[in-house]
Design a protein around this motif. Structure first.
Motif, PDB file in Angstrom:
ATOM      1  N   TYR A 185       2.672   2.832   7.096  1.00  0.00           N
ATOM      2  CA  TYR A 185       3.066   1.430   7.187  1.00  0.00           C
ATOM      3  C   TYR A 185       3.883   1.180   8.441  1.00  0.00           C
ATOM      4  O   TYR A 185       4.450   2.091   9.050  1.00  0.00           O
ATOM      5  CB  TYR A 185       3.885   1.005   5.958  1.00  0.00           C
ATOM      6  N   ARG A 237      -4.745  -1.721   1.336  1.00  0.00           N
ATOM      7  CA  ARG A 237      -4.306  -2.226   2.640  1.00  0.00           C
ATOM      8  C   ARG A 237      -3.602  -3.560   2.417  1.00  0.00           C
ATOM      9  O   ARG A 237      -3.932  -4.314   1.496  1.00  0.00           O
ATOM     10  CB  ARG A 237      -5.487  -2.386   3.595  1.00  0.00           C
ATOM     11  N   VAL A 273      -1.602   0.748   5.118  1.00  0.00           N
ATOM     12  CA  VAL A 273      -2.923   1.201   4.718  1.00  0.00           C
ATOM     13  C   VAL A 273      -2.778   2.552   4.029  1.00  0.00           C
ATOM     14  O   VAL A 273      -1.876   3.341   4.361  1.00  0.00           O
ATOM     15  CB  VAL A 273      -3.870   1.304   5.936  1.00  0.00           C
ATOM     16  N   SER A 294       0.809  -1.229   0.000  1.00  0.00           N
ATOM     17  CA  SER A 294       0.000   0.000   0.000  1.00  0.00           C
ATOM     18  C   SER A 294       0.839   1.273   0.000  1.00  0.00           C
ATOM     19  O   SER A 294       0.276   2.380  -0.028  1.00  0.00           O
ATOM     20  CB  SER A 294      -0.928   0.008   1.222  1.00  0.00           C
TER      21      SER A 294
END
Length: 442
Positions: free
Chosen positions: A304, A338, A323, A194
């Motif tokens: 992250y 995610r 995310v 992500s």
């Protein structure tokens, strides 16, 4: 031509192995390096067998195919003054990823760029300057490797890097899962899936990064150019569209064994589209779903966590979770809002092959409800888009590899991946992907 390039890559691997073997005979020295030349060559052959594919779209993974990629890179470095380093990385690339690097958000080969070509072509992938400023106190030895001159440096220091390089050269690193030429191949294993990091279609950008090392802590910040259009080949030149990155790292020892934890944030600012606005525009005009009609100045953020921990002298554990804002289209990396991964790496000391390595990783990638609606309506992402998505689910990926060290400079890797719900589509797959990697470096 592909066969010729593959043979040329293999010849380059053998030459690199001979050069490295000769280099290993040189006695070690504590004298700081003023210049260095390194090189690498990597050949990856990757294939996928048959799997359920009742329908396909523009960005779908196709069953029954075999592709190869080859790259040869030189790492040329010089020290203009104390603490300064200049590096350039000219590279020759050739080949294609599976389905021209489409069909899976956690794509199976990070050696496959978003630009595939049958003929070999030249790129200057990195050209950067690094300045290290010591803050006094203890010093540590520095090994001379690709993009790092040997010598010594202060443990407490400031490091500035400016020019063309990869965001992943500085951020989201991990000793067990970050090098597709030496460990895992999957995009969402070697990086946080992500993390929509700034990059051109080859994975590099221009910008500046600053790092502060103090004891067990490191703080990193960076400003980078995004590509001119999503997933584009050209980069911005004046930070008109840009990314801001920040990361804090803490190094520790558990039961006497090293580990580290990193927390990172990114903020992308540029011309993006919200998925629901693209859908509303298509419904109002009767046109196909296309985010280019609704792009405007927006901000997309994400974060992250990335950790690694040595458990024994031979076994290490790693994990990442990430995310990002799933209401806005991803820009430069891949279609993941995610992600969570966990894995381990083991060297072969226990069976008399200390230079061999075995790795296993498990990954789950997901997208937002808005993102699902967009793909279901026929929208295309950076890598995925089957034309419809009536039965969405998380991408579930498992990857295992065995890296066999033929010499200290030449290795052959067998890699296997299981991809459940490729492109978040329960109607397609699961796909079983196998690869052979040959890598040499000096």
């Amino acid at each position: 031509m592909t066969r010729f390039v593959s043979r040329a890559a293999l010849c380059g691997l053998l030459l690199f192995a001979r050069a490295a073997a000769a280099q290993e005979l040189a006695p070690p020295t504590d004298t700081p390096q003023d210049f260095a030349i390194h090189g690498q060559a990597t050949l990856v052959a990757q294939g996928v067998g048959g799997f359920a594919s009742p329908y396909a779209g523009t960005n779908s993974l196709t069953p029954h195919q075999l592709k190869e990629t080859a790259d040869v890179t030189a790492y040329l470095g010089a020290r203009p003054w104390g603490g300064g380093e200049i590096w350039v990385n000219p590279e020759i690339d050739q080949g294609f990823g599976l389905s021209n690097t489409l069909g899976v958000a956690g794509f199976p080969s990070a050696e496959a760029y978003k630009v595939g070509k049958a003929e070999p072509y030249f790129r200057l992938q990195r050209a950067f300057f690094r300045q290290t400023l010591g803050l006094g106190g203890a010093r540590e030895a520095v090994a001379g490797v690709a993009n790092q001159l040997g010598g010594s440096r202060s443990v407490d220091r400031v490091v500035l890097t400016i020019g063309k390089f990869g965001v992943g050269d500085v951020f989201d690193t991990n000793p067990y899962a970050h090098d597709p030429r030496g460990d895992f191949l999957n995009w969402s294993v070697v990086d946080t899936g992500s993390f929509d990091y700034a990059a051109d279609a080859w994975g590099y950008t221009t910008g500046i990064a600053a790092e502060l090392y103090r004891g067990d802590w490191t703080l990193r910040t960076g400003l980078f150019n995004l590509s001119t259009i999503p997933n584009g080949e050209r980069l911005e030149h004046g930070f008109g569209q840009y990314q801001l990155d920040a990361e804090v790292e803490h190094r520790h020892r558990l039961a006497g064994r090293p580990g580290s934890v990193r927390f990172g944030l990114f903020r992308n600012r540029g011309n993006f589209s919200r998925f629901d606005e693209a859908l509303a525009y298509a419904a109002a005009t009767g046109k196909v779903v296309d985010p280019s009609f609704t792009r405007r100045r927006l901000t997309r953020i994400g974060g992250y966590m990335n950790m690694d921990q040595a458990l024994t002298d031979t076994l290490g554990l790693f994990a990442r979770v990430g995310v990002s804002d799933g209401s806005i289209e991803p820009y430069d990396f891949t279609d993941i809002d995610r992600t969570a991964q966990i894995g381990a790496a083991l060297n072969g000391k226990g069976w008399g092959r200390a230079q061999d390595r075995v790795g296993l990783a498990l990954v789950a990638n997901g997208i937002s409800a808005e993102h699902r609606r967009y793909l279901a309506a026929g929208g295309l992402g950076v890598l995925v888009g089957d034309g419809r998505l009536p039965n969405a689910g998380a991408e579930e990926i498992a990857e295992a590899y065995y890296d066999v060290a033929l010499t200290r400079a030449l290795a052959v890797t067998l890699d296997a991946q299981y991809v459940g719900n490729p492109g978040y589509n329960r109607d397609r797959g699961p796909a079983e992907v196998f690869a052979l990697r040959v890598h040499g470096a000096f």
